[in-house]
Design a protein around this motif. Structure first.
Motif, PDB file in Angstrom:
ATOM      1  N   GLU A 197     -41.062 -23.971 -23.988  1.00 23.02           N
ATOM      2  CA  GLU A 197     -42.039 -25.031 -23.751  1.00 23.02           C
ATOM      3  C   GLU A 197     -41.832 -25.662 -22.380  1.00 23.02           C
ATOM      4  OE1 GLU A 197     -41.517 -27.651 -27.030  1.00 23.02           O
ATOM      5  OE2 GLU A 197     -42.192 -26.177 -28.520  1.00 23.02           O
ATOM      6  N   GLU A 198     -40.570 -25.852 -22.005  1.00 25.15           N
ATOM      7  CA  GLU A 198     -40.266 -26.425 -20.693  1.00 25.15           C
ATOM      8  C   GLU A 198     -40.720 -25.483 -19.587  1.00 25.15           C
ATOM      9  OE1 GLU A 198     -39.153 -29.350 -18.160  1.00 25.15           O
ATOM     10  OE2 GLU A 198     -39.050 -29.486 -20.356  1.00 25.15           O
ATOM     11  N   ALA A 199     -40.475 -24.193 -19.777  1.00 22.15           N
ATOM     12  CA  ALA A 199     -40.925 -23.212 -18.786  1.00 22.15           C
ATOM     13  C   ALA A 199     -42.448 -23.194 -18.698  1.00 22.15           C
ATOM     14  CB  ALA A 199     -40.401 -21.823 -19.151  1.00 22.15           C
ATOM     15  N   ALA A 200     -43.129 -23.274 -19.830  1.00 21.24           N
ATOM     16  CA  ALA A 200     -44.591 -23.236 -19.848  1.00 21.24           C
ATOM     17  C   ALA A 200     -45.181 -24.436 -19.123  1.00 21.24           C
ATOM     18  CB  ALA A 200     -45.093 -23.193 -21.292  1.00 21.24           C
ATOM     19  N   ARG A 201     -44.527 -25.582 -19.223  1.00 21.69           N
ATOM     20  CA  ARG A 201     -45.025 -26.765 -18.512  1.00 21.69           C
ATOM     21  C   ARG A 201     -44.993 -26.564 -17.001  1.00 21.69           C
ATOM     22  NH1 ARG A 201     -43.153 -29.862 -23.059  1.00 21.69           N
ATOM     23  NH2 ARG A 201     -40.975 -29.712 -22.424  1.00 21.69           N
ATOM     24  N   ALA A 202     -44.083 -25.698 -16.541  1.00 22.55           N
ATOM     25  CA  ALA A 202     -44.004 -25.387 -15.115  1.00 22.55           C
ATOM     26  C   ALA A 202     -44.873 -24.186 -14.760  1.00 22.55           C
ATOM     27  CB  ALA A 202     -42.555 -25.117 -14.714  1.00 22.55           C
ATOM     28  N   LEU A 254     -32.215 -27.283 -17.524  1.00 22.35           N
ATOM     29  CA  LEU A 254     -33.566 -26.846 -17.177  1.00 22.35           C
ATOM     30  C   LEU A 254     -34.506 -28.038 -17.058  1.00 22.35           C
ATOM     31  CD1 LEU A 254     -35.566 -24.501 -16.756  1.00 22.35           C
ATOM     32  CD2 LEU A 254     -35.880 -24.435 -19.243  1.00 22.35           C
ATOM     33  N   ARG A 255     -34.363 -29.013 -17.949  1.00 24.83           N
ATOM     34  CA  ARG A 255     -35.249 -30.175 -17.951  1.00 24.83           C
ATOM     35  C   ARG A 255     -34.999 -31.102 -16.766  1.00 24.83           C
ATOM     36  NH1 ARG A 255     -35.199 -32.114 -24.339  1.00 24.83           N
ATOM     37  NH2 ARG A 255     -36.800 -30.634 -25.067  1.00 24.83           N
ATOM     38  N   THR A 256     -33.813 -31.072 -16.224  1.00 25.88           N
ATOM     39  CA  THR A 256     -33.477 -31.994 -15.134  1.00 25.88           C
ATOM     40  C   THR A 256     -33.430 -31.263 -13.799  1.00 25.88           C
ATOM     41  OG1 THR A 256     -31.130 -31.685 -15.701  1.00 25.88           O
ATOM     42  CG2 THR A 256     -32.247 -33.603 -16.633  1.00 25.88           C
ATOM     43  N   GLU A 257     -32.383 -30.515 -13.549  1.00 25.70           N
ATOM     44  CA  GLU A 257     -32.215 -29.818 -12.281  1.00 25.70           C
ATOM     45  C   GLU A 257     -33.163 -28.625 -12.162  1.00 25.70           C
ATOM     46  OE1 GLU A 257     -30.728 -28.762  -8.519  1.00 25.70           O
ATOM     47  OE2 GLU A 257     -30.579 -30.609  -9.687  1.00 25.70           O
TER      48      GLU A 257
END
Length: 243
Positions: free
Chosen positions: A174-179, A61-64
């Motif tokens: 958190e990664e999803a929220a950043r997007a 998720l963080r990369t691709e």
């Protein structure tokens, strides 16, 4: 580089392991494909990879994954993810990156660069994959669940056995929220191998941490005997409709 969405439609990104990937069913019957067909003006990207655990899905998720400019992230959590998050050697054959928690409770990446499996390990894996006798001997000598626990690099704390998995799912959110995307967990208990804790406890802890969790085995219409591939446990075409 970012992958633009087709027109004004929203985009859902599905991540996870073989249950997300669609093991054992045709493309038209995969969870992501069925979901896209039922949601208007929605593109569903299947980012599931067979064999992945939570840590690998987070790294993907963080990369691709971030390239897809998604509106929703769905993480498919399977029963064996909890113990496999403590492993660097997966399924007796290949090494993978993983995370550990430091004293402050922060995730620390380990196992990078990823080691290469020995030729002996690859041979044993090939033998188990192609020989029912070899697989039966292994299960008889070690036991399927015990062998998974044995491979764990660190044993979960019996007082807080799901701490690492919850932290990894928190990091996904958190990664999803950043997007700017919302985040949902779709859970199932298949292949549960953790030596402590339970699927129900993990689900309770995720919900207590504020996660939206769909536990498919408690959804209306769930019938275990009708919705699993016989002798396997993965979702069949009927099971997809529950989700």
């Amino acid at each position: 580089s970012a992958i633009r969405k087709p027109g004004p439609s929203r985009r859902v990104l599905v991540i996870g392991d073989s249950f997300a990937w669609g093991f054992g069913v045709e493309y038209e019957e995969i969870f992501a494909t069925r979901l896209e067909a039922e949601l208007p003006n929605t593109q569903v990207i299947n980012g599931g990879v067979s064999g992945y655990s939570t840590d690998q899905a987070l790294l993907w998720l963080r990369t691709e994954g971030r390239r897809y400019r998604h509106d929703v992230v769905i993480y498919v959590l399977s029963g064996n993810d909890d113990i496999m998050n403590h492993m660097q050697l997966a399924y007796w054959v290949y090494y993978k990156p993983s995370f550990a928690l430091n004293r402050e409770g922060d995730l620390r990446l380990r196992g990078v660069p990823v080691l290469r499996s020995s030729s002996g390990a690859r041979f044993r894996h090939a033998l188990r994959s192609r020989s029912a006798i070899a697989k039966a001997i292994e299960v008889a000598l070690v036991g399927r669940e015990a062998s998974f626990v044995y491979l764990a690099d660190s044993q979960p704390d019996p007082r807080d056995p799901h701490r690492l998995t919850v932290a990894l799912v928190d990091a996904m959110r958190e990664e999803a929220a950043r997007a700017g995307a919302s985040f949902v967990v779709v859970a199932n208990s298949q292949f549960w191998f953790s030596p402590s804790g339970s699927h129900a406890r993990l689900i309770d802890e995720l919900r207590s941490a504020g996660h939206e969790v769909i536990d498919v085995e408690f959804e209306p219409g769930w019938e275990a005997e009708q919705m699993q591939i016989p002798g396997d446990g993965h979702w069949n075409a009927d099971r997809k409709s529950v989700v």
